[in-house]
Design an enzyme around this catalytic site. Structure first.
Site, mmCIF file in Angstrom:
data_model
loop_
_atom_site.group_PDB
_atom_site.id
_atom_site.type_symbol
_atom_site.label_atom_id
_atom_site.label_comp_id
_atom_site.label_asym_id
_atom_site.label_seq_id
_atom_site.Cartn_x
_atom_site.Cartn_y
_atom_site.Cartn_z
ATOM 1 N N CYS A 146 0.832 -1.214 0.000
ATOM 2 C CA CYS A 146 0.000 0.000 0.000
ATOM 3 C C CYS A 146 0.862 1.257 0.000
ATOM 4 C CB CYS A 146 -0.920 0.024 1.219
ATOM 5 S SG CYS A 146 -2.055 -1.360 1.277
ATOM 6 N N ARG A 172 -7.894 -3.971 -3.409
ATOM 7 C CA ARG A 172 -7.334 -2.830 -4.159
ATOM 8 C C ARG A 172 -8.256 -2.531 -5.351
ATOM 9 N NH1 ARG A 172 -2.346 -2.571 -1.856
ATOM 10 N NH2 ARG A 172 -1.693 -4.542 -0.935
#
Ligand code: BEZ
Length: 220
Positions: A56, A133
């Site tokens: 991330c 995601r």
């Protein structure tokens, strides 16, 4: 006799062509309402599983480093994870201190999972507590134009996100379609003829690169 069983998803997930579901949320830049966000602009809304995690951090840094390219495409960035504003602020500051990269776009603190559930970002067989995601490309009329979903363990590709955004906008502007691997500067596909008159006009048109009568390209 066999019956065809169609398994309905447990939550309704937005699809391409739908209006982006409206919501209000707290972000690192204050409260936002989706229907009022980025008026007259495109929005790229993306989720990440958790703050202070390695993949991330690379992805958020990628969005931050290339924010000028999204600006050039009249597009606002909007991040999201199921973390608090406090955690987001800590992560933003930590990355800024360690790498100099500043996440200068709002990040939604979706601790009640309201937005992630509504946008199908919470996919329980992947994770019950973290958003996958996802990337939603939302046009200025707030219509969803393209959706990407990636799992927890594979980071996205920023070149592809920018390429897809550019392709959508170019397709809208010139009323054309984009071939495999299209990128700015490449030829585009002219929609195929729908009548015999259009077919005859197509055959007579020497300005097009014609692979077949139904597959013709042009420069823009
Ligand atoms: C990561 O960003 O590194 C990550 C987050 C959640 C699960 C797996 C990886």
């Amino acid at each position: 006799m066999y019956e065809t069983l169609v398994q309905e998803p447990l939550v309704s997930m937005p699809r391409i062509g739908d209006q982006a579901p409206d919501f209000e949320a707290l972000t690192t830049k204050g409260k936002i309402k989706m229907s009022d966000f980025a008026k007259g602009k495109w929005t790229v809304m993306f989720s990440h599983p958790a703050d202070f995690t390695p993949v991330c951090t690379t992805e958020m840094s990628g969005f931050a480093i290339r924010k000028n390219e999204f600006d050039a495409l009249n597009t606002e960035l909007l991040g999201l994870s199921i973390d608090s504003v406090h955690a987001h602020l800590g992560w933003v500051q930590n990355v800024r201190e360690s790498t100099g990269v500043y996440f200068d776009f709002p990040i939604i603190a979706d601790i009640d999972m309201k937005v992630s559930k509504r946008y199908g970002m919470l996919q329980p067989n992947e994770s019950e507590t973290s958003a996958v995601r996802a990337v939603f490309f939302i046009d200025p009329t707030k219509k969803i134009r393209l959706i990407m979903y990636y799992p927890l363990n594979v980071g996205r590709n920023m070149d592809e996100i920018l390429r897809a955004l550019d392709a959508l906008q170019t397709s809208d502007k010139y009323k054309v379609a984009m071939p495999l691997d299209w990128k700015r500067g490449d030829k585009v596909i002219v929609p195929p003829p729908k009548t015999l008159d259009e077919l005859n006009a197509r055959i007579a048109d020497d300005t097009l690169e014609k692979v077949e009568w139904y597959l013709a390209k042009k420069e823009i």
